[in-house]
Design an enzyme around this catalytic site. Structure first.
Site, PDB file in Angstrom:
ATOM      1  N   ARG A  16       0.829  -0.839  -0.204  1.00  0.00           N
ATOM      2  CA  ARG A  16       0.069  -0.400   0.052  1.00  0.00           C
ATOM      3  C   ARG A  16       1.069   1.437   0.068  1.00  0.00           C
ATOM      4  O   ARG A  16       0.549   2.347  -0.469  1.00  0.00           O
ATOM      5  CB  ARG A  16      -0.691   0.139   1.609  1.00  0.00           C
ATOM      6  CG  ARG A  16      -2.028   1.156   0.854  1.00  0.00           C
ATOM      7  CD  ARG A  16      -3.169   0.841   1.841  1.00  0.00           C
ATOM      8  NE  ARG A  16      -2.824   1.031   3.512  1.00  0.00           N
ATOM      9  CZ  ARG A  16      -3.355   0.621   4.778  1.00  0.00           C
ATOM     10  NH1 ARG A  16      -4.658   0.752   4.691  1.00  0.00           N
ATOM     11  NH2 ARG A  16      -2.497   0.506   5.536  1.00  0.00           N
ATOM     12  N   ARG A  20       9.834  18.848  -8.521  1.00  0.00           N
ATOM     13  CA  ARG A  20      11.157  18.398  -8.824  1.00  0.00           C
ATOM     14  C   ARG A  20      12.602  18.844  -8.547  1.00  0.00           C
ATOM     15  O   ARG A  20      13.192  18.263  -9.441  1.00  0.00           O
ATOM     16  CB  ARG A  20      10.573  18.999 -11.045  1.00  0.00           C
ATOM     17  CG  ARG A  20      10.276  17.766 -12.027  1.00  0.00           C
ATOM     18  CD  ARG A  20      10.069  18.259 -12.767  1.00  0.00           C
ATOM     19  NE  ARG A  20       9.816  20.173 -13.027  1.00  0.00           N
ATOM     20  CZ  ARG A  20       9.019  20.674 -13.909  1.00  0.00           C
ATOM     21  NH1 ARG A  20       9.239  20.243 -15.654  1.00  0.00           N
ATOM     22  NH2 ARG A  20       9.044  22.033 -13.861  1.00  0.00           N
ATOM     23  N   LYS A  79      -2.646   7.179   1.188  1.00  0.00           N
ATOM     24  CA  LYS A  79      -2.589   7.278   2.476  1.00  0.00           C
ATOM     25  C   LYS A  79      -1.218   8.363   2.333  1.00  0.00           C
ATOM     26  O   LYS A  79      -0.199   7.916   2.794  1.00  0.00           O
ATOM     27  CB  LYS A  79      -1.928   6.323   3.428  1.00  0.00           C
ATOM     28  CG  LYS A  79      -2.250   6.008   4.761  1.00  0.00           C
ATOM     29  CD  LYS A  79      -2.397   4.656   5.353  1.00  0.00           C
ATOM     30  CE  LYS A  79      -2.318   4.645   6.729  1.00  0.00           C
ATOM     31  NZ  LYS A  79      -3.130   5.360   7.729  1.00  0.00           N
ATOM     32  N   GLU A 131     -16.344   6.675   5.703  1.00  0.00           N
ATOM     33  CA  GLU A 131     -15.424   5.625   7.135  1.00  0.00           C
ATOM     34  C   GLU A 131     -15.254   6.968   7.923  1.00  0.00           C
ATOM     35  O   GLU A 131     -16.033   8.417   8.049  1.00  0.00           O
ATOM     36  CB  GLU A 131     -14.529   5.486   6.361  1.00  0.00           C
ATOM     37  CG  GLU A 131     -13.562   6.844   6.095  1.00  0.00           C
ATOM     38  CD  GLU A 131     -12.171   5.787   4.944  1.00  0.00           C
ATOM     39  OE1 GLU A 131     -11.299   4.915   5.613  1.00  0.00           O
ATOM     40  OE2 GLU A 131     -11.729   6.815   4.251  1.00  0.00           O
TER      41      GLU A 131
HETATM   42  N1  PMP Z   1      -9.595   4.580   7.106  1.00  0.00           N
HETATM   43  C1  PMP Z   1      -8.670   6.127   6.731  1.00  0.00           C
HETATM   44  C2  PMP Z   1      -8.691   7.598   6.621  1.00  0.00           C
HETATM   45  C3  PMP Z   1      -7.529   5.031   7.859  1.00  0.00           C
HETATM   46  O1  PMP Z   1      -6.087   6.902   8.533  1.00  0.00           O
HETATM   47  C4  PMP Z   1      -7.312   4.113   8.368  1.00  0.00           C
HETATM   48  C5  PMP Z   1      -5.442   3.674   9.125  1.00  0.00           C
HETATM   49  N2  PMP Z   1      -5.321   4.381  10.656  1.00  0.00           N
HETATM   50  C6  PMP Z   1      -7.866   3.695   8.688  1.00  0.00           C
HETATM   51  C7  PMP Z   1      -8.896   3.730   7.286  1.00  0.00           C
HETATM   52  C8  PMP Z   1      -7.530   2.289   9.237  1.00  0.00           C
HETATM   53  O2  PMP Z   1      -6.890   1.097   7.940  1.00  0.00           O
HETATM   54  P1  PMP Z   1      -5.756   0.308   8.098  1.00  0.00           P
HETATM   55  O3  PMP Z   1      -6.777  -1.181   8.845  1.00  0.00           O
HETATM   56  O4  PMP Z   1      -5.352  -0.605   7.100  1.00  0.00           O
HETATM   57  O5  PMP Z   1      -5.011   0.641   9.775  1.00  0.00           O
END
Ligand code: PMP
Length: 290
Positions: free
Chosen positions: A52, A105, A151, A184
């Protein structure tokens, strides 16, 4: 002996672990990161996290100056240097040092940082009694901007959402996408239980492809629990039998109240408890030794 932090192949004491004020990670949030966990000497889902990280970097056209197996070795070595068996690892790759302009750059070499820290968890009370959460008004990023799957070091949108949660007197908040569907939480994915089945928003609802989310989906398949990646509304969540959040730091944490509505009977549910047990079993076997 204090904490040793990896920066570009060298180790520094915590007080001396510093980056340049011209690093675009600082100036613009231009970079990517991962949060990884170890359980009793095993790194959980290391390959998934490394993959990832490299995918996030690829999406922002940031070439990580080391191969994946070198990155894996650097993570393992940092854990050994710090003699940690249960750790939270923060892996960061910034665009590196440039000038005050935006132009990537001008940044000749990305900065790679590995921090191994103690894990800070939700209090035992939240784990046992469950969390209360609210829906807030800051929307999850749209795909055409910083895609929620990246991320990136630019977490300001999530921080704004977290501020709203804190202002509402709770620890976590649900973010909706630009269409008003559930995406989320600020740092966790969301699941609900209805009848005998699990539901979670699909990636296209605007969520990070959480690795804990993936582990829960795998457990569901293994245990023959029906799992649906389905577009969800707040109404669906209000009427869920159970709800829980997933994340590397939070693991699986029950939610008992949302927007002042009781979820199910207002107590952490049976399915959630079963998944927590299965998840803990997984962390004991599904890992890379260091
Ligand atoms: N959503 C967001 C926005 C996150 O930053 C994270 C990680 N802290 C998650 C979901 C959970 O992802 P993971 O299970 O890979 O930690």
């Amino acid at each position: 002996m204090g904490l040793k932090i990896y920066i570009d192949g060298k180790y520094y004491q915590k007080e001396d672990a510093k980056v340049s004020v011209f690093d675009h990670g600082l100036l613009y949030g231009d970079g990517v990161f991962e949060g990884i966990r170890t359980y009793d000497g095993l790194i959980f889902k290391l390959k998934e996290h490394i993959d990832r990280l490299y995918q996030s970097a690829h999406a922002i056209m940031l070439e990580i100056p080391m191969a994946k197996d070198e990155m894996v070795e650097a993570v393992k070595k940092t854990l050994r240097e710090n003699e940690m068996k249960d750790a939270y690892i923060r892996l960061i790759v910034t665009r590196g040092i440039g000038d005050l302009g935006l132009d990537p750059r001008k940044c000749s070499k990305p900065t790679v940082i590995i921090i191994t820290d103690k894990i800070k968890l939700y209090s035992q009370e939240f784990c046992e009694k469950g969390l209360e959460i609210v829906t807030i008004s800051t929307q999850r990023n749209i795909h055409e901007s910083v895609n929620p799957q990246i991320k990136s070091l630019n977490y300001l949108n999530n921080i704004l959402a977290k501020v709203e949660a804190i202002n509402a007197g709770v620890e976590e908040a649900i973010m909706l996408n630009s269409e008003g569907y559930v995406a989320e939480c600020t740092g966790d994915n969301i699941f609900m239980v209805k009848g005998d089945a699990l539901y979670t928003p699909p990636i296209h609802s605007g969520v990070l492809r959480g690795i804990t989310r993936g582990a829960v989906i795998d457990i569901a398949h293994l245990k023959e629990i029906p799992i649906h990646e389905e577009v969800l509304t707040r109404y669906d969540l209000f009427n869920a039998d159970e709800m829980f959040l997933t994340g590397t730091a939070a693991e699986i944490i029950p939610v008992i109240k949302m927007d002042r509505r009781k979820i199910g009977d207002g107590k952490p549910g049976k399915m959630t408890a079963k998944l927590i047990t299965e998840f803990h079993k997984l962390t004991k076997v599904d890992g890379v030794r260091f």
